[in-house]
Write a protein that holds these residues in place. Structure first.
Motif, PDB file in Angstrom:
ATOM      1  N   THR A   6      36.615   3.534   9.395  1.00  0.00           N
ATOM      2  CA  THR A   6      37.084   4.210   8.185  1.00  0.00           C
ATOM      3  C   THR A   6      38.601   4.270   8.222  1.00  0.00           C
ATOM      4  O   THR A   6      39.185   4.721   9.213  1.00  0.00           O
ATOM      5  CB  THR A   6      36.511   5.639   8.100  1.00  0.00           C
ATOM      6  N   CYS A   7      39.233   3.817   7.133  1.00  0.00           N
ATOM      7  CA  CYS A   7      40.692   3.859   7.013  1.00  0.00           C
ATOM      8  C   CYS A   7      41.012   4.681   5.769  1.00  0.00           C
ATOM      9  O   CYS A   7      40.914   4.192   4.642  1.00  0.00           O
ATOM     10  CB  CYS A   7      41.228   2.432   6.885  1.00  0.00           C
ATOM     11  N   ASP A   8      41.381   5.989   5.943  1.00  0.00           N
ATOM     12  CA  ASP A   8      41.446   6.903   4.803  1.00  0.00           C
ATOM     13  C   ASP A   8      42.366   8.087   5.090  1.00  0.00           C
ATOM     14  O   ASP A   8      42.036   8.941   5.920  1.00  0.00           O
ATOM     15  CB  ASP A   8      40.034   7.413   4.500  1.00  0.00           C
ATOM     16  N   PRO A   9      43.523   8.135   4.378  1.00  0.00           N
ATOM     17  CA  PRO A   9      44.107   7.034   3.606  1.00  0.00           C
ATOM     18  C   PRO A   9      44.962   6.152   4.505  1.00  0.00           C
ATOM     19  O   PRO A   9      45.543   6.628   5.485  1.00  0.00           O
ATOM     20  CB  PRO A   9      44.969   7.774   2.589  1.00  0.00           C
ATOM     21  N   CYS A  10      45.048   4.887   4.148  1.00  0.00           N
ATOM     22  CA  CYS A  10      45.868   3.942   4.893  1.00  0.00           C
ATOM     23  C   CYS A  10      46.732   3.145   3.930  1.00  0.00           C
ATOM     24  O   CYS A  10      46.366   2.950   2.766  1.00  0.00           O
ATOM     25  CB  CYS A  10      45.001   2.980   5.707  1.00  0.00           C
ATOM     26  N   ILE A  67      32.371  -0.495   6.830  1.00  0.00           N
ATOM     27  CA  ILE A  67      33.811  -0.295   6.666  1.00  0.00           C
ATOM     28  C   ILE A  67      34.031   0.504   5.385  1.00  0.00           C
ATOM     29  O   ILE A  67      33.432   0.221   4.352  1.00  0.00           O
ATOM     30  CB  ILE A  67      34.567  -1.633   6.595  1.00  0.00           C
ATOM     31  N   ASP A  68      34.933   1.494   5.465  1.00  0.00           N
ATOM     32  CA  ASP A  68      35.239   2.362   4.327  1.00  0.00           C
ATOM     33  C   ASP A  68      36.755   2.481   4.242  1.00  0.00           C
ATOM     34  O   ASP A  68      37.388   2.994   5.171  1.00  0.00           O
ATOM     35  CB  ASP A  68      34.596   3.732   4.543  1.00  0.00           C
ATOM     36  N   ILE A  69      37.352   1.988   3.133  1.00  0.00           N
ATOM     37  CA  ILE A  69      38.810   2.020   3.013  1.00  0.00           C
ATOM     38  C   ILE A  69      39.239   2.788   1.775  1.00  0.00           C
ATOM     39  O   ILE A  69      38.614   2.718   0.721  1.00  0.00           O
ATOM     40  CB  ILE A  69      39.421   0.604   2.997  1.00  0.00           C
ATOM     41  N   THR A  70      40.316   3.524   1.925  1.00  0.00           N
ATOM     42  CA  THR A  70      40.960   4.235   0.821  1.00  0.00           C
ATOM     43  C   THR A  70      42.464   4.141   1.034  1.00  0.00           C
ATOM     44  O   THR A  70      42.949   4.372   2.146  1.00  0.00           O
ATOM     45  CB  THR A  70      40.556   5.717   0.785  1.00  0.00           C
ATOM     46  N   GLY A  86      41.190   2.629  -4.146  1.00  0.00           N
ATOM     47  CA  GLY A  86      42.638   2.468  -4.125  1.00  0.00           C
ATOM     48  C   GLY A  86      43.049   1.125  -4.696  1.00  0.00           C
ATOM     49  O   GLY A  86      42.298   0.468  -5.417  1.00  0.00           O
ATOM     50  N   SER A  87      44.234   0.669  -4.360  1.00  0.00           N
ATOM     51  CA  SER A  87      44.793  -0.511  -5.019  1.00  0.00           C
ATOM     52  C   SER A  87      45.432  -1.487  -4.031  1.00  0.00           C
ATOM     53  O   SER A  87      45.849  -1.100  -2.933  1.00  0.00           O
ATOM     54  CB  SER A  87      45.849  -0.077  -6.040  1.00  0.00           C
ATOM     55  N   GLY A  88      45.491  -2.735  -4.450  1.00  0.00           N
ATOM     56  CA  GLY A  88      46.174  -3.761  -3.678  1.00  0.00           C
ATOM     57  C   GLY A  88      45.400  -4.284  -2.487  1.00  0.00           C
ATOM     58  O   GLY A  88      45.975  -4.981  -1.638  1.00  0.00           O
ATOM     59  N   HIS A  89      44.118  -4.009  -2.405  1.00  0.00           N
ATOM     60  CA  HIS A  89      43.337  -4.431  -1.242  1.00  0.00           C
ATOM     61  C   HIS A  89      42.962  -5.911  -1.342  1.00  0.00           C
ATOM     62  O   HIS A  89      42.746  -6.449  -2.435  1.00  0.00           O
ATOM     63  CB  HIS A  89      42.059  -3.607  -1.119  1.00  0.00           C
ATOM     64  N   ARG A  90      42.847  -6.556  -0.171  1.00  0.00           N
ATOM     65  CA  ARG A  90      42.383  -7.932  -0.097  1.00  0.00           C
ATOM     66  C   ARG A  90      41.233  -7.975   0.904  1.00  0.00           C
ATOM     67  O   ARG A  90      41.418  -7.759   2.108  1.00  0.00           O
ATOM     68  CB  ARG A  90      43.512  -8.874   0.331  1.00  0.00           C
ATOM     69  N   ILE A  91      40.035  -8.257   0.399  1.00  0.00           N
ATOM     70  CA  ILE A  91      38.807  -8.203   1.183  1.00  0.00           C
ATOM     71  C   ILE A  91      38.256  -9.621   1.238  1.00  0.00           C
ATOM     72  O   ILE A  91      37.699 -10.121   0.254  1.00  0.00           O
ATOM     73  CB  ILE A  91      37.805  -7.219   0.551  1.00  0.00           C
ATOM     74  N   THR A  92      38.421 -10.295   2.370  1.00  0.00           N
ATOM     75  CA  THR A  92      38.181 -11.735   2.415  1.00  0.00           C
ATOM     76  C   THR A  92      37.364 -12.151   3.642  1.00  0.00           C
ATOM     77  O   THR A  92      37.535 -11.627   4.741  1.00  0.00           O
ATOM     78  CB  THR A  92      39.518 -12.504   2.448  1.00  0.00           C
ATOM     79  N   ASP A  93      36.480 -13.121   3.426  1.00  0.00           N
ATOM     80  CA  ASP A  93      35.788 -13.839   4.502  1.00  0.00           C
ATOM     81  C   ASP A  93      34.995 -12.934   5.434  1.00  0.00           C
ATOM     82  O   ASP A  93      34.888 -13.192   6.641  1.00  0.00           O
ATOM     83  CB  ASP A  93      36.788 -14.670   5.317  1.00  0.00           C
ATOM     84  N   ASN A  94      34.419 -11.886   4.904  1.00  0.00           N
ATOM     85  CA  ASN A  94      33.546 -11.012   5.678  1.00  0.00           C
ATOM     86  C   ASN A  94      32.085 -11.426   5.493  1.00  0.00           C
ATOM     87  O   ASN A  94      31.731 -12.045   4.485  1.00  0.00           O
ATOM     88  CB  ASN A  94      33.726  -9.563   5.233  1.00  0.00           C
ATOM     89  N   THR A  95      31.240 -11.058   6.448  1.00  0.00           N
ATOM     90  CA  THR A  95      29.803 -11.320   6.358  1.00  0.00           C
ATOM     91  C   THR A  95      29.050 -10.008   6.493  1.00  0.00           C
ATOM     92  O   THR A  95      29.235  -9.270   7.467  1.00  0.00           O
ATOM     93  CB  THR A  95      29.344 -12.290   7.462  1.00  0.00           C
ATOM     94  N   ILE A  96      28.207  -9.727   5.499  1.00  0.00           N
ATOM     95  CA  ILE A  96      27.412  -8.498   5.480  1.00  0.00           C
ATOM     96  C   ILE A  96      25.954  -8.899   5.312  1.00  0.00           C
ATOM     97  O   ILE A  96      25.617  -9.663   4.396  1.00  0.00           O
ATOM     98  CB  ILE A  96      27.853  -7.563   4.338  1.00  0.00           C
TER      99      ILE A  96
END
Length: 399
Positions: free
Chosen positions: A190-194, A212-215, A245-255
């Motif tokens: 968890t990255c909150d807030p980052c 994963i939890d991001i804010t 939030g804003s400006g995040h880049r979520i790439t090449d993950n496997t769920i």
């Protein structure tokens, strides 16, 4: 028989040999065998280093010639054994020393953690590095119970985290890389807030609630693997990833492999989810090149039911969902409700229960759905009347 035993006594000056007396022969034989055994013992001693000594109660066969370093003694884990970085400022192998080392950390320090004594340790760091001299916490796969970082410019790498609250991050310039998190009771990472932070190449398995939890702002989430998320002891969902939030880049993950089965109150497992309940506005988020497989609800869901996302800039793409492979088990792969300006492009959708790949509803205006492919001739897009204004739907297969 030893050649010495064949000798006979000679009386001085007689030139005649006489057989020895029986008593003296026995004494000589005992002496000869004693000398022979002493020689064998000396020969065996010569095979070992003259400077080597052995602890009381141990023989040469029970002591390694080159005892392993603490880095070689870390427990195995799903990430596998990892080498500690060169240039460790301090190496910590005892649980009692962990917090003291963290409290004394300074910009540019590299604290290295190794060994099996750390498994029940809760780590908490509140000291910051700088952009040019971050604090690095590195492990060789050593297991700890929980990690909390409330600081700026910190790198966390190589840990196994099991059984506690996972990894909790808060700050700017944080990097979490090559960690394994499993069987927690409160999330994975968890990255909150980052702000301006990176979560990269981590593995989350059988964690509670979210992998994963991001804010925050400008968080990169890249090349992580999340599987078998479960419902926490307090109930709720079991998702792959949540983002706010804003400006995040979520790439090449496997769920993969998140089930709704086996619960009294079944969860609603999604690979990627955002909503607007008490969270900052979510916009300018790119979700690209990810794989979602065997997850029981949706690949992406964005819902604005609380009105909290009204602070997002008008006309700016809120979520760009592009180049992903979705093979989920829900009735749709992408579900957008009361969430305008979503772009869905160049994705591949499949799943045994799809009634349509993309559902856009309840005032989700200004959305673009182009260039997507849906297998088994399932419909690609359904847009309700309230979401038609400003929408662009073309070049999908099937249309």
């Amino acid at each position: 028989m030893n050649h010495r035993e064949r000798r006979t006594n000679r009386t001085p000056g007689s030139g005649v040999r006489h057989a020895p007396a029986l008593g003296s022969g026995l004494i000589r034989m005992v002496w000869i065998w004693s000398v022979a055994l002493l020689g064998l013992a000396l020969l065996a001693a010569g095979c070992t280093s003259a400077s080597q000594s052995f602890p009381a109660g141990q023989s040469p066969s029970t002591v390694q010639e080159h005892p392993p370093s603490p880095a070689d003694q870390g427990p195995s884990n799903s990430q596998g054994h990892q080498a500690l970085p060169s240039g460790c400022t301090h190496t910590i192998t005892r649980a009692d020393d962990v917090q003291t080392a963290l409290d004394a950390a300074a910009a540019g320090d590299t604290l290295c953690f190794s060994g099996g004594d750390l498994a029940d340790t809760d780590m908490a760091l509140t000291r910051s590095g700088t952009a040019d001299a971050p604090i690095t916490l590195a492990a060789d796969g050593a297991t700890v119970h929980e990690i909390q970082i409330k600081a700026d410019h910190v790198t966390l790498a190589g840990f196994t985290v099991a059984g506690g609250g996972g990894v909790l991050l808060e700050g700017a310039g944080i990097i979490a890389r090559n960690n394994t998190v499993h069987d927690t009771d409160q999330g994975g990472i968890t990255c909150d807030p980052c702000t301006d932070s990176t979560i990269e190449s981590n593995t989350m398995t059988h964690v509670a609630s979210n992998g994963i939890d991001i804010t925050g702002t400008r968080i990169t989430v890249h090349a992580n693997t999340i599987s078998d998320t479960v419902v926490s002891q307090h109930g709720g969902d079991a998702d792959g990833m949540r983002f706010y939030g804003s400006g995040h880049r979520i790439t090449d993950n496997t769920i993969s492999d998140i089930s709704a089965e086996g619960y009294r109150s079944p969860p609603h497992p999604d690979c990627f989810q955002t909503l607007d309940n008490s969270k900052p506005p979510t916009f300018d988020v790119v979700i690209s090149g990810n794989t979602c497989r065997n997850v029981d609800a949706q690949c992406l869901i964005a819902t604005g039911d609380q009105g909290g996302n009204s602070g997002a800039p008008s006309g700016v793409p809120s979520i760009t969902f592009t180049g992903n492979m979705c093979a989920n088990n829900g009735a749709q792969a992408v579900n957008v409700r009361r969430w305008p300006n979503v772009v869905v492009t160049q994705n591949t959708f499949s799943g045994p229960n799809l009634t349509r790949a993309v559902l856009i509803s309840e005032g989700s205006t200004g959305c673009t759905v182009t260039g997507n492919n849906t297998t088994d001739n399932r419909p690609t897009v359904e847009v309700d009347d309230s979401s038609q204004p400003g929408s662009h739907i073309n070049d999908n297969s099937p249309a």
